[in-house]
Write a protein that holds these residues in place. Structure first.
Motif: not given
Length: 220
Positions: A118-122
């Motif tokens: 969720p932090r990098y690819t959402a």
């Protein structure tokens, strides 16, 4: 680490930066203060023009677990290969001046993440926000410069920019600066200032300064 092949008309340059460190201040527990694996490989074909075509790839990830210590308790935010950033680019490079090169190309950037997806690819346009892979296309610019200003001292600067076609107003920035002093044939002292701005990692600019004493040796 660095390994280069210098030929005619081909030139192949490779570099690997492995950095891991921990620190302890007062009664606090040990904290990770350096945690990065950065690899770059560039293949250049000199064709007799002022600029030469190149193909390059860069890869970046954490060496091991990393934490956000501003929170109480500390929260893990990275791990080895989580996330993992990979960039490929093709374009043209100018490297006719000794100790200086600059290149500009079109590239693709892939980001893989698992636990920290969720932090990098959402993707903000989707409903679940749990995508573990993201691909972006854009422009890559890399400039390197080395200046030997004293017999035993040199300055090296590496500036890398990547901007996506979706939003050219935001650029990923990696600016690495090193002043190296050679004490003798094996001992060297370096002062490193690294500036990173990567919106996928943090909306804030990150700055690292380090004064280091270590062993430096050229194999061939």
């Amino acid at each position: 680490l660095g390994l280069d092949y210098i030929g005619d008309p081909w030139k192949w340059r490779n570099s690997l930066k492995f950095a891991y460190g921990r620190t302890k201040i007062g009664e606090e527990e040990y904290r990770t203060n350096d945690n990065e694996l950065f690899f770059e490989s560039t293949l250049i074909y000199h064709i007799g023009w002022a600029v030469s075509p190149y193909a390059g790839v860069t890869a970046r990830t954490a060496v091991t677990k990393g934490y956000d210590y501003s929170l109480e308790p500390a929260v893990q935010i990275v791990d080895f290969m989580d996330p993992f950033f990979l960039t490929e680019a093709v374009g043209f490079i100018y490297d006719r001046i000794p100790n200086f090169s600059t290149r500009l190309g079109v590239g693709m950037k892939q980001t893989w993440a698992d636990q920290f997806a969720p932090r990098y690819t959402a993707d903000a346009d989707t409903t679940n926000g749990l995508e573990k892979f993201k691909n972006e296309t854009g422009i890559e610019s890399v400039t390197e410069y080395k200046w030997e200003f004293l017999e035993n001292m040199s300055y090296y600067s590496y500036l890398r920019l990547f901007g996506t076609f979706d939003d050219m107003s935001v650029w990923d920035v990696r600016w690495d600066n090193i002043i190296a002093a050679k004490v003798n044939d094996y001992i060297s002292e370096t002062f490193n200032v690294l500036l990173i701005y990567d919106e996928d990692k943090s909306i804030q600019r990150q700055l690292k300064e380090a004064l280091q004493l270590g062993i430096s040796y050229t194999l061939f």
